[in-house]
Write a protein that holds these residues in place. Structure first.
Motif, short mmCIF file in Angstrom:
data_model
loop_
_atom_site.label_atom_id
_atom_site.label_comp_id
_atom_site.label_asym_id
_atom_site.label_seq_id
_atom_site.Cartn_x
_atom_site.Cartn_y
_atom_site.Cartn_z
N VAL A 56 -37.20 29.11 -35.65
CA VAL A 56 -38.27 29.82 -36.35
C VAL A 56 -38.89 28.92 -37.40
N ALA A 57 -40.13 29.23 -37.75
CA ALA A 57 -40.78 28.53 -38.86
C ALA A 57 -40.01 28.83 -40.15
N LYS A 58 -39.83 27.82 -40.96
CA LYS A 58 -39.04 27.98 -42.18
C LYS A 58 -39.56 29.10 -43.06
N GLU A 59 -40.87 29.29 -43.08
CA GLU A 59 -41.45 30.32 -43.96
C GLU A 59 -41.08 31.74 -43.54
N PHE A 60 -40.61 31.89 -42.29
CA PHE A 60 -40.24 33.21 -41.80
C PHE A 60 -38.73 33.36 -41.60
N SER A 61 -37.96 32.49 -42.22
CA SER A 61 -36.52 32.50 -41.98
C SER A 61 -35.87 33.79 -42.48
N ASN A 62 -36.38 34.37 -43.56
CA ASN A 62 -35.80 35.62 -44.06
C ASN A 62 -35.96 36.76 -43.06
N VAL A 63 -37.14 36.84 -42.46
CA VAL A 63 -37.38 37.87 -41.44
C VAL A 63 -36.45 37.64 -40.25
N ALA A 64 -36.32 36.37 -39.85
CA ALA A 64 -35.46 36.04 -38.72
C ALA A 64 -34.01 36.35 -39.01
N GLN A 65 -33.57 36.12 -40.23
CA GLN A 65 -32.18 36.41 -40.59
C GLN A 65 -31.88 37.90 -40.46
N ASN A 66 -32.82 38.73 -40.86
CA ASN A 66 -32.62 40.19 -40.73
C ASN A 66 -32.50 40.60 -39.27
N ILE A 67 -33.37 40.02 -38.42
CA ILE A 67 -33.32 40.33 -36.99
C ILE A 67 -32.03 39.81 -36.38
N ALA A 68 -31.64 38.60 -36.75
CA ALA A 68 -30.40 38.02 -36.23
C ALA A 68 -29.20 38.88 -36.60
N HIS A 69 -29.18 39.35 -37.83
CA HIS A 69 -28.08 40.21 -38.28
C HIS A 69 -28.03 41.50 -37.45
N SER A 70 -29.18 42.08 -37.19
CA SER A 70 -29.24 43.31 -36.39
C SER A 70 -28.73 43.06 -34.97
N LEU A 71 -29.12 41.94 -34.38
CA LEU A 71 -28.67 41.62 -33.02
C LEU A 71 -27.16 41.42 -32.97
N GLU A 72 -26.63 40.76 -33.99
CA GLU A 72 -25.19 40.54 -34.03
C GLU A 72 -24.43 41.85 -34.23
N GLU A 73 -24.95 42.69 -35.11
CA GLU A 73 -24.28 43.96 -35.40
C GLU A 73 -24.38 44.93 -34.22
N GLN A 74 -25.54 45.01 -33.60
CA GLN A 74 -25.75 45.98 -32.53
C GLN A 74 -25.10 45.59 -31.22
N TYR A 75 -25.18 44.28 -30.90
CA TYR A 75 -24.81 43.86 -29.55
C TYR A 75 -23.68 42.82 -29.50
N GLY A 76 -23.27 42.34 -30.64
CA GLY A 76 -22.18 41.37 -30.66
C GLY A 76 -22.56 39.96 -30.23
N PHE A 77 -23.85 39.67 -30.24
CA PHE A 77 -24.28 38.32 -29.88
C PHE A 77 -23.94 37.32 -30.99
N LYS A 78 -23.87 36.06 -30.60
CA LYS A 78 -23.87 34.99 -31.59
C LYS A 78 -25.31 34.49 -31.70
N VAL A 79 -25.87 34.55 -32.89
CA VAL A 79 -27.25 34.10 -33.11
C VAL A 79 -27.23 32.95 -34.10
N VAL A 80 -27.72 31.81 -33.67
CA VAL A 80 -27.81 30.62 -34.52
C VAL A 80 -29.28 30.40 -34.86
N LEU A 81 -29.62 30.46 -36.13
CA LEU A 81 -31.01 30.23 -36.54
C LEU A 81 -31.22 28.77 -36.88
N VAL A 82 -32.28 28.21 -36.36
CA VAL A 82 -32.68 26.83 -36.67
C VAL A 82 -34.06 26.90 -37.30
#
Length: 258
Positions: free
Chosen positions: A52-78
């Motif tokens: 993701v673009a660095k300026e949107f990392s906070n938004v991406a972190q929230n989505i990543a957290h939801s994916l991990e919590e809901q579905y048990g995925f491993k999400v690595v943000l770059v």
């Protein structure tokens, strides 16, 4: 299985209808990025490397957290601090996070049926390619003028790929299966000022990687670049794709969500 999701585009053409990054655009209750992620998850992908673009990392972190919590995925943000350098640069930034011998790459703004990555996997097994590119000879639900074109020979080998090639016989549908060794062969391209993912594919082929198309002829897919694309998806001719994929996504979500 793992996948790189390229989501560092700034989505400028959608800015008048979308607040924030394109990948967070809500479509029938799901952020846009959920569609490729849940589709790939439905065929066994459990780890997602999301660029993701660095300026949107906070938004991406929230989505990543939801994916991990809901579905048990491993999400690595770059984070990509220079999204203007192209989605090929984003792809190369993900190199250090890839551990498996084969991985998918998907654009975050493409919506497609799970049968497409399954066909791509089948082509990889049959062809023993280094890269398999999902390709549609007769796309119905995109704007061809804006799409990435491919010219493949009769054996399916990619000869040319790019938005502005003169001769082409299929359209890149935004999903790829790649062997890890390809990364080592093209990582030096990171130094270029601007590089698209199509440039990566073309250069890999030039450097003797075996690049093959999986010809997808009937399976539904589309992409979203402009407000008119979004309108067609929600209320126009592309709605048939959304309804099909949404049904698959909802089924997976019901089976695995918490």
């Amino acid at each position: 299985m793992e996948a790189i999701i390229l989501a560092a585009g700034l989505g400028r053409r959608l800015r008048r209808v979308v607040k924030g990054p394109k990948f967070s655009l809500k479509i029938e209750g799901f952020p846009l990025i959920y569609y490729p992620i849940l589709t790939l998850a439905s065929i066994g992908v459990k780890k997602f490397i999301v660029v993701v673009a660095k300026e949107f990392s906070n938004v991406a972190q929230n989505i990543a957290h939801s994916l991990e919590e809901q579905y048990g995925f491993k999400v690595v943000l770059v984070e990509n601090p220079y999204p203007e350098r192209g989605n090929g640069y984003s792809f190369l930034l993900a190199k250090e996070s890839v551990v498996e011998e084969e991985f998918f790459v998907s654009m975050c703004d493409h919506i497609y049926s799970k049968t497409i990555p399954l066909e791509i996997m089948e082509t990889m097994v049959k062809s023993d390619a280094d890269i398999v590119v999902g390709a549609d000879p007769s796309p119905k639900f995109i704007t061809v003028e804006e799409a990435t074109k491919i010219y493949a020979d009769e054996a399916g080998k990619v000869v040319k790929i790019g938005k502005n090639i003169g001769e082409y016989n299929c359209i890149d549908l935004g999903v790829f299966l790649i062997k890890r060794n390809v990364l080592d062969k093209v990582v030096d391209l990171r130094s270029k000022a601007h590089i698209t993912f199509s440039n990566i594919i073309a250069e890999a082929a030039r450097r003797k990687c075996k690049v093959i198309v999986a010809r997808i002829k009937q399976d539904p897919w589309t992409d979203i670049d402009t407000p008119s694309d979004l309108e067609e998806l929600l209320r126009g001719k592309r709605r048939i794709v959304l309804d099909h994929v949404l049904q698959e996504v909802l089924e997976f979500a019901r089976e695995t969500g918490t």
